[in-house]
Scaffold this motif. Structure first.
Motif, short mmCIF file in Angstrom:
data_model
loop_
_atom_site.label_atom_id
_atom_site.label_comp_id
_atom_site.label_asym_id
_atom_site.label_seq_id
_atom_site.Cartn_x
_atom_site.Cartn_y
_atom_site.Cartn_z
N ASP A 1 0.84 -1.21 0.00
CA ASP A 1 0.00 0.00 0.00
C ASP A 1 0.87 1.26 0.00
OD1 ASP A 1 -2.45 -1.23 0.08
OD2 ASP A 1 -2.91 -0.70 2.18
N LYS A 2 0.41 2.24 -0.73
CA LYS A 2 1.12 3.53 -0.73
C LYS A 2 0.60 4.37 0.44
CE LYS A 2 2.65 7.02 -3.88
NZ LYS A 2 2.75 7.48 -5.23
N ILE A 3 1.51 4.90 1.23
CA ILE A 3 1.12 5.81 2.31
C ILE A 3 2.06 7.02 2.32
CG2 ILE A 3 0.17 3.97 3.79
CD1 ILE A 3 2.75 4.31 5.53
N VAL A 4 1.57 8.09 2.88
CA VAL A 4 2.42 9.27 3.09
C VAL A 4 2.80 9.31 4.56
CG1 VAL A 4 2.37 11.80 3.26
CG2 VAL A 4 1.50 10.67 1.20
N VAL A 5 4.10 9.46 4.84
CA VAL A 5 4.52 9.73 6.21
C VAL A 5 5.05 11.16 6.21
CG1 VAL A 5 6.12 9.16 8.08
CG2 VAL A 5 5.03 7.32 6.77
N ALA A 6 4.33 12.05 6.88
CA ALA A 6 4.73 13.46 6.94
C ALA A 6 5.56 13.65 8.21
CB ALA A 6 3.49 14.35 6.96
N SER A 7 6.84 13.87 8.03
CA SER A 7 7.76 13.84 9.17
C SER A 7 8.33 15.21 9.52
CB SER A 7 8.92 12.89 8.85
OG SER A 7 9.87 12.90 9.89
N ILE A 8 8.47 15.43 10.83
CA ILE A 8 9.15 16.67 11.28
C ILE A 8 10.21 16.34 12.33
CG2 ILE A 8 7.28 18.26 10.70
CD1 ILE A 8 6.40 18.16 13.66
N GLY A 9 10.60 15.07 12.41
CA GLY A 9 11.65 14.74 13.39
C GLY A 9 11.79 13.26 13.63
N ASN A 10 12.33 12.95 14.78
CA ASN A 10 12.71 11.58 15.13
C ASN A 10 11.56 10.57 15.02
OD1 ASN A 10 14.78 9.82 16.35
ND2 ASN A 10 13.36 9.73 18.06
N PHE A 11 10.37 10.97 15.50
CA PHE A 11 9.29 9.98 15.55
C PHE A 11 8.60 9.81 14.20
CE2 PHE A 11 10.26 10.89 19.92
CZ PHE A 11 10.47 9.60 20.37
N GLY A 12 8.70 10.82 13.34
CA GLY A 12 8.26 10.64 11.95
C GLY A 12 9.17 9.63 11.27
N GLU A 13 10.46 9.73 11.54
CA GLU A 13 11.41 8.80 10.94
C GLU A 13 11.17 7.38 11.46
OE1 GLU A 13 15.33 10.54 11.42
OE2 GLU A 13 14.74 12.32 10.27
N ARG A 14 10.81 7.28 12.75
CA ARG A 14 10.52 5.96 13.30
C ARG A 14 9.28 5.35 12.63
NH1 ARG A 14 10.71 4.97 19.68
NH2 ARG A 14 12.75 5.86 19.28
N LEU A 15 8.26 6.17 12.44
CA LEU A 15 7.04 5.69 11.76
C LEU A 15 7.38 5.18 10.36
CD1 LEU A 15 3.95 8.00 12.30
CD2 LEU A 15 3.95 5.54 12.14
N ARG A 16 8.20 5.95 9.65
CA ARG A 16 8.62 5.52 8.30
C ARG A 16 9.29 4.16 8.37
NH1 ARG A 16 13.78 8.50 6.69
NH2 ARG A 16 14.42 7.22 8.46
N ASP A 17 10.20 3.99 9.34
CA ASP A 17 10.96 2.73 9.42
C ASP A 17 10.03 1.56 9.73
OD1 ASP A 17 13.12 4.26 8.87
OD2 ASP A 17 13.92 4.30 10.92
N ILE A 18 9.05 1.79 10.58
CA ILE A 18 8.10 0.71 10.91
C ILE A 18 7.27 0.37 9.67
CG2 ILE A 18 6.09 0.09 12.32
CD1 ILE A 18 7.30 1.90 14.55
N ALA A 19 6.80 1.41 8.99
CA ALA A 19 5.98 1.18 7.80
C ALA A 19 6.78 0.41 6.74
CB ALA A 19 5.49 2.51 7.24
N LEU A 20 8.05 0.75 6.59
CA LEU A 20 8.89 0.02 5.62
C LEU A 20 9.04 -1.44 6.05
CD1 LEU A 20 11.67 2.71 4.91
CD2 LEU A 20 9.86 1.93 3.33
N ALA A 21 9.22 -1.66 7.37
CA ALA A 21 9.37 -3.03 7.87
C ALA A 21 8.11 -3.85 7.61
CB ALA A 21 9.68 -3.00 9.37
N PHE A 22 6.96 -3.18 7.52
CA PHE A 22 5.70 -3.89 7.27
C PHE A 22 5.32 -3.88 5.79
CE2 PHE A 22 5.52 -3.93 11.76
CZ PHE A 22 4.65 -4.96 12.11
N GLY A 23 6.28 -3.51 4.93
CA GLY A 23 6.08 -3.66 3.48
C GLY A 23 5.30 -2.55 2.82
N ALA A 24 5.14 -1.40 3.49
CA ALA A 24 4.41 -0.30 2.85
C ALA A 24 5.28 0.38 1.80
CB ALA A 24 3.99 0.72 3.91
N ASP A 25 4.62 1.00 0.84
CA ASP A 25 5.29 1.83 -0.16
C ASP A 25 5.21 3.26 0.38
OD1 ASP A 25 6.07 3.30 -2.30
OD2 ASP A 25 4.49 2.61 -3.66
N VAL A 26 6.31 3.69 1.03
CA VAL A 26 6.25 4.94 1.81
C VAL A 26 6.68 6.15 0.98
CG1 VAL A 26 7.13 6.17 3.84
CG2 VAL A 26 6.73 3.70 3.96
N ASP A 27 5.80 7.13 0.90
CA ASP A 27 6.17 8.43 0.34
C ASP A 27 6.53 9.28 1.56
OD1 ASP A 27 6.33 10.93 -0.75
OD2 ASP A 27 4.64 10.63 -2.12
N PHE A 28 7.84 9.45 1.78
CA PHE A 28 8.31 10.14 2.99
C PHE A 28 8.42 11.63 2.71
CE2 PHE A 28 11.89 11.32 5.94
CZ PHE A 28 11.19 11.07 7.11
#
Ligand SMILES: Cc1ncc(COP(=O)(O)O)c(C=O)c1O
Length: 386
Positions: free
Chosen positions: A79-106
């Motif tokens: 699935d394509k998702i957007v992770v809108a990041s402004i710091g450390n926890f946005g980056e963590r969300l991205r990493d988790i989403a990648l680990a679960f096979g998401a197609d991340v638009d960071f």
């Protein structure tokens, strides 16, 4: 070491005495009526903080477990998702989403900035085929002390069907939030921040719009399956053995919030404390990370001045004055220190923190007028308590 430390971290935060006492209560049967009554009370009180009538589910986990839950239940692999990041926890969300096979638009808005809702709107308008399934972001980014405008981000979706999924681990209960009015689909928070309780419990609120996505989600999940949590809640239970002692504390902490005049009054105090810390930092000529319009009522990040090592600063405050504040995270490590002012904090603890900061700065050779920060804070507090 002393037990009488002032904990001014952006979590874990201080626990009101009644909640601390409750956490040492004797165990109860987590499949019995006493537990069901406690879980119902906690859930109903938590809903007042989320400002929602939707389901609020309780999980035993740290906030990161909750982040995993936000991904595992609402994103299919690919699935394509957007992770809108402004710091450390946005980056963590991205990493988790990648680990679960998401197609991340960071979408990286930069540490210290807030998410620009216009950029989210442009991204979604360009997604003509509605391939983006969800937009993820933080309500409050703890690493930088920036709060996002969740209402504006939600509105920026326009007619696009993407879910809005929000990590409010360090926001809820401190920063203004209205899940239902703002049409947020899924929201996570944790026990150890503005809920004034020990770490170990998460709350996840799920909107009616998000449930079908959760029900049909094909991603791997077992412990964090929200369908299980929902089915258990209907029986007055949680699926697995809960962190009972933490729940005892939360029950009291939420009662305490009601006794303080309710969540709106408590949130108002958070904004006041933020203003006091920021005014004191400015009086000491310390540069603030967050701009006024997006400054967090949970935590203030301050740039260490030239020649002052944040590790030495926080060390002196802790060891000599028993006042515990946080250093920087991720790329801010070594450059920033952070004062948490969320949860259960008294006026005198605020004053003491500023005083300890001044004494540590003086020891490290920083030149300023001793007492300048404390004086500003005292004046603001006197004015407010009139
Ligand atoms: C915004 C945010 N999200 C997630 C987390 C992760 O929580 P935990 O450290 O409890 O796993 C934190 C913790 O500070 C946080 O501040």
């Amino acid at each position: 070491m002393t037990e009488d430390q002032i904990i001014m971290l952006p979590g874990p935060t201080q626990v009101p005495p009644a909640a601390a006492r409750a956490s040492s209560r004797a165990m109860i049967n987590h499949r019995g009526p006493e537990f069901a009554a406690m879980l119902t009370e906690i859930t109903e009180n938590a809903k007042k903080i989320f400002k929602t009538k939707c389901d609020v589910l309780t999980l035993t986990a740290s906030g990161t477990g909750g982040l995993e839950c936000l991904v595992a239940n609402f994103v299919n692999p690919g699935d394509k998702i957007v992770v809108a990041s402004i710091g450390n926890f946005g980056e963590r969300l991205r990493d988790i989403a990648l680990a679960f096979g998401a197609d991340v638009d960071f979408m990286d808005f930069g540490w210290g900035n807030c998410v620009d809702p216009k950029a989210i709107a442009e991204k979604l308008v360009a997604d003509k085929n509605h391939e983006i399934k969800a937009v993820y972001c933080q309500h409050n980014e703890t690493s930088t002390g920036v709060t996002n405008d969740i209402e504006a981000i939600s509105k920026a979706r326009g007619n696009h069907p993407a879910l809005l999924i929000v990590d409010s681990v360090s926001g809820l209960g401190a920063a203004k939030f209205r899940m239902d009015d703002w049409q947020v689909d899924v929201v996570l928070t944790g026990s150890q921040k503005a809920f004034m309780s020990p770490p170990g419990i998460d709350f996840v609120a799920v909107s009616d719009r998000a449930w079908p996505v959760c029900a049909s989600c094909t991603n791997a999940r077992f412990y964090f399956d929200l369908n299980k949590a929902r089915a258990s809640y209907k029986k007055g239970e949680m699926p697995f053995t809960p962190a009972l002692s933490v729940l005892f504390a939360i029950q009291e902490a939420l009662r305490f919030i009601d006794e303080q005049g309710g969540i709106d009054a408590v949130i108002d105090e958070h904004y006041f404390r933020r203003d006091v810390i920021r005014a004191a930092a400015q009086a000491l000529h310390l540069p603030l990370v967050a701009a006024e319009h997006c400054a967090s009522p949970s935590v203030t990040s301050i740039m260490a001045p030239e020649g002052v090592d944040p590790k030495a600063l926080t060390g002196i405050m802790r060891d000599k004055y028993h006042c515990v504040i946080a250093g920087g995270q991720g790329k801010f490590k070594g450059h920033v220190f952070r004062i948490g002012h969320l949860g259960y904090v008294t006026d005198l603890q605020l004053i003491s923190t500023i005083s300890a900061l001044e004494m540590a700065l003086a020891e490290l050779g920083y030149e300023f007028t001793m007492g300048a920060g404390v004086t500003v804070a005292q004046k603001m507090i006197v004015e407010r308590r009139k």
